[in-house]
Design a protein around this motif. Structure first.
Motif, PDB file in Angstrom:
ATOM      1  N   GLY A  39      25.731  -8.241 -16.899  1.00 25.47           N
ATOM      2  CA  GLY A  39      24.441  -9.157 -16.384  1.00 25.47           C
ATOM      3  C   GLY A  39      24.067 -10.071 -17.460  1.00 25.47           C
ATOM      4  N   ALA A  40      24.908 -10.694 -18.256  1.00 24.54           N
ATOM      5  CA  ALA A  40      24.777 -11.521 -19.301  1.00 24.54           C
ATOM      6  C   ALA A  40      25.921 -12.385 -19.399  1.00 24.54           C
ATOM      7  N   THR A  41      25.728 -13.576 -20.375  1.00 21.72           N
ATOM      8  CA  THR A  41      26.827 -14.422 -20.765  1.00 21.72           C
ATOM      9  C   THR A  41      27.205 -13.768 -22.200  1.00 21.72           C
ATOM     10  N   PRO A  42      28.421 -14.278 -22.644  1.00 21.92           N
ATOM     11  CA  PRO A  42      28.877 -13.779 -23.782  1.00 21.92           C
ATOM     12  C   PRO A  42      27.969 -14.274 -25.034  1.00 21.92           C
ATOM     13  N   ASP A  43      27.499 -15.420 -24.804  1.00 25.70           N
ATOM     14  CA  ASP A  43      26.458 -15.720 -25.964  1.00 25.70           C
ATOM     15  C   ASP A  43      24.757 -15.684 -25.705  1.00 25.70           C
ATOM     16  N   ALA A  44      24.597 -14.746 -24.701  1.00 23.61           N
ATOM     17  CA  ALA A  44      23.305 -14.223 -24.624  1.00 23.61           C
ATOM     18  C   ALA A  44      22.438 -14.121 -25.717  1.00 23.61           C
ATOM     19  N   PHE A  56      27.339  -6.844 -33.174  1.00 28.89           N
ATOM     20  CA  PHE A  56      28.453  -6.331 -33.241  1.00 28.89           C
ATOM     21  C   PHE A  56      29.592  -7.223 -33.956  1.00 28.89           C
ATOM     22  N   PRO A  57      29.382  -7.297 -35.297  1.00 27.27           N
ATOM     23  CA  PRO A  57      30.306  -8.415 -36.002  1.00 27.27           C
ATOM     24  C   PRO A  57      31.619  -7.674 -36.001  1.00 27.27           C
ATOM     25  N   GLY A  58      32.550  -8.563 -35.855  1.00 26.40           N
ATOM     26  CA  GLY A  58      34.247  -8.009 -35.723  1.00 26.40           C
ATOM     27  C   GLY A  58      34.639  -7.333 -34.347  1.00 26.40           C
ATOM     28  N   ALA A  59      33.766  -7.091 -33.557  1.00 23.19           N
ATOM     29  CA  ALA A  59      34.192  -6.459 -32.387  1.00 23.19           C
ATOM     30  C   ALA A  59      34.424  -7.714 -31.331  1.00 23.19           C
ATOM     31  N   SER A  60      35.495  -7.271 -30.407  1.00 23.59           N
ATOM     32  CA  SER A  60      35.465  -8.217 -29.288  1.00 23.59           C
ATOM     33  C   SER A  60      34.575  -8.003 -28.302  1.00 23.59           C
ATOM     34  N   PHE A  61      33.707  -9.052 -28.060  1.00 23.53           N
ATOM     35  CA  PHE A  61      32.519  -9.142 -27.064  1.00 23.53           C
ATOM     36  C   PHE A  61      32.728  -9.843 -25.858  1.00 23.53           C
ATOM     37  N   LYS A  62      32.527  -9.091 -24.856  1.00 20.74           N
ATOM     38  CA  LYS A  62      32.941  -9.756 -23.498  1.00 20.74           C
ATOM     39  C   LYS A  62      31.347  -9.732 -22.736  1.00 20.74           C
ATOM     40  N   SER A  63      31.392 -10.380 -21.413  1.00 17.50           N
ATOM     41  CA  SER A  63      30.412 -10.198 -20.960  1.00 17.50           C
ATOM     42  C   SER A  63      30.788 -10.212 -19.526  1.00 17.50           C
ATOM     43  N   LEU A  64      29.871  -9.562 -18.314  1.00 16.10           N
ATOM     44  CA  LEU A  64      30.246  -9.616 -16.966  1.00 16.10           C
ATOM     45  C   LEU A  64      28.946  -9.830 -16.069  1.00 16.10           C
ATOM     46  N   ASP A  65      29.220 -10.733 -15.046  1.00 21.74           N
ATOM     47  CA  ASP A  65      27.916 -11.079 -14.185  1.00 21.74           C
ATOM     48  C   ASP A  65      28.587 -11.573 -12.921  1.00 21.74           C
ATOM     49  N   THR A  66      27.716 -11.746 -11.807  1.00 21.74           N
ATOM     50  CA  THR A  66      28.121 -12.211 -10.773  1.00 21.74           C
ATOM     51  C   THR A  66      28.122 -13.616 -10.540  1.00 21.74           C
ATOM     52  N   ARG A  67      27.430 -14.492 -11.427  1.00 19.91           N
ATOM     53  CA  ARG A  67      27.265 -15.897 -11.268  1.00 19.91           C
ATOM     54  C   ARG A  67      28.454 -16.358 -12.010  1.00 19.91           C
ATOM     55  N   ASP A  70      31.757 -20.514 -17.261  1.00 21.44           N
ATOM     56  CA  ASP A  70      32.683 -21.100 -17.934  1.00 21.44           C
ATOM     57  C   ASP A  70      32.887 -20.586 -19.462  1.00 21.44           C
ATOM     58  N   HIS A  71      33.514 -19.498 -19.820  1.00 23.37           N
ATOM     59  CA  HIS A  71      33.548 -18.970 -21.209  1.00 23.37           C
ATOM     60  C   HIS A  71      34.916 -18.243 -21.280  1.00 23.37           C
ATOM     61  N   PRO A  72      35.734 -18.264 -22.192  1.00 21.57           N
ATOM     62  CA  PRO A  72      37.049 -17.203 -22.302  1.00 21.57           C
ATOM     63  C   PRO A  72      36.696 -15.957 -22.239  1.00 21.57           C
ATOM     64  N   ASP A  73      35.218 -15.361 -22.928  1.00 21.25           N
ATOM     65  CA  ASP A  73      34.894 -14.086 -23.018  1.00 21.25           C
ATOM     66  C   ASP A  73      33.951 -13.686 -21.858  1.00 21.25           C
ATOM     67  N   TYR A  74      33.828 -14.210 -20.757  1.00 25.76           N
ATOM     68  CA  TYR A  74      33.123 -14.137 -19.578  1.00 25.76           C
ATOM     69  C   TYR A  74      34.016 -13.571 -18.176  1.00 25.76           C
ATOM     70  N   MET A  95      21.420  -3.972 -20.157  1.00 23.10           N
ATOM     71  CA  MET A  95      20.145  -4.263 -20.648  1.00 23.10           C
ATOM     72  C   MET A  95      19.269  -4.909 -19.608  1.00 23.10           C
ATOM     73  N   SER A  96      18.464  -3.986 -19.027  1.00 25.30           N
ATOM     74  CA  SER A  96      17.539  -4.178 -17.939  1.00 25.30           C
ATOM     75  C   SER A  96      18.253  -4.987 -16.776  1.00 25.30           C
ATOM     76  N   ILE A  97      19.254  -4.377 -16.273  1.00 29.62           N
ATOM     77  CA  ILE A  97      19.891  -5.007 -15.123  1.00 29.62           C
ATOM     78  C   ILE A  97      19.902  -3.825 -14.173  1.00 29.62           C
ATOM     79  N   ILE A  98      20.051  -2.576 -14.093  1.00 30.65           N
ATOM     80  CA  ILE A  98      20.205  -1.711 -13.072  1.00 30.65           C
ATOM     81  C   ILE A  98      18.923  -1.808 -12.082  1.00 30.65           C
ATOM     82  N   GLU A  99      17.843  -2.198 -12.569  1.00 30.53           N
ATOM     83  CA  GLU A  99      16.786  -2.449 -11.448  1.00 30.53           C
ATOM     84  C   GLU A  99      17.127  -3.532 -10.462  1.00 30.53           C
TER      85      GLU A  99
END
Length: 194
Positions: A39-44, A56-67, A70-74, A95-99
């Protein structure tokens, strides 16, 4: 007074402050190589002057949302679609998305499928917080850790905590408000996949 800005400190809600604090606390010391923020963008922004990807430095960080974004980690996707095919991740952050999910019982198995074996799911859930809806999302559900445990019954609940509230109830306190979380503003839980 409500528009007062404190110099040097970004304005944020107590709810957001506590969920950020508990995300850092619950995941401290974890070996996290891959993270997906739902429910966020990679740079949220964490709304306290930082970004979640920086937790989380050093971790691969992605995000997922319905909207669209344009970002390679989205990843554009819908958590109610059981054919997501993404993952698994060491840490899944909700993070506050299930509701805001129309049918969380349908999304929960998809969210669980994103968690790697031995990985974790962090869920933050507001209770005493203004409802907020948009053109493409509602505000439907609020649950305690016990309700979230039912929703994610395939995962082990390993940690839970509550966000304090400014609400103070004095009448009938002996009968109804015996637990410290009775007037809490929300909760955070950490699940683990065996």
């Amino acid at each position: 007074m409500s528009d007062m800005i404190i110099i040097g400190r970004p304005r944020t809600s107590i709810h957001r402050h506590w969920q950020n604090y508990l995300l850092r606390d619950f995941t401290s010391g974890m070996q996290v190589r891959s993270v997906i923020n739902l429910g966020a963008t990679p740079d949220a922004a964490d709304k306290e002057g930082g970004r979640y990807c920086d937790y989380f430095p050093g971790a691969s960080f992605k995000s997922l949302d319905t909207r669209p974004y344009d970002h390679p980690d989205y990843i554009q996707g819908d958590l109610m679609d059981e054919n997501q095919g993404h993952g698994p991740y060491d840490l899944v952050v909700a993070m506050s998305i299930i509701e805001h999910i129309d049918k969380p019982w349908k999304a929960a198995p998809v969210m669980s499928s994103l968690v790697a074996k031995g990985g974790h799911l962090f869920v933050a859930m507001p209770w005493f917080y203004p409802t907020h809806e948009g053109d493409d999302f509602g505000d439907h559900w609020r649950a305690r850790p016990s309700g979230l445990a039912h929703l994610f019954e395939d995962l082990e609940l390993v940690r839970e905590s509550y966000f304090p509230s400014a609400l103070r109830v004095v009448r009938d306190r002996k009968n109804y408000w015996r637990n410290e979380d009775s007037t809490a503003a929300g909760c955070a839980v950490l699940f683990r996949k065996s």
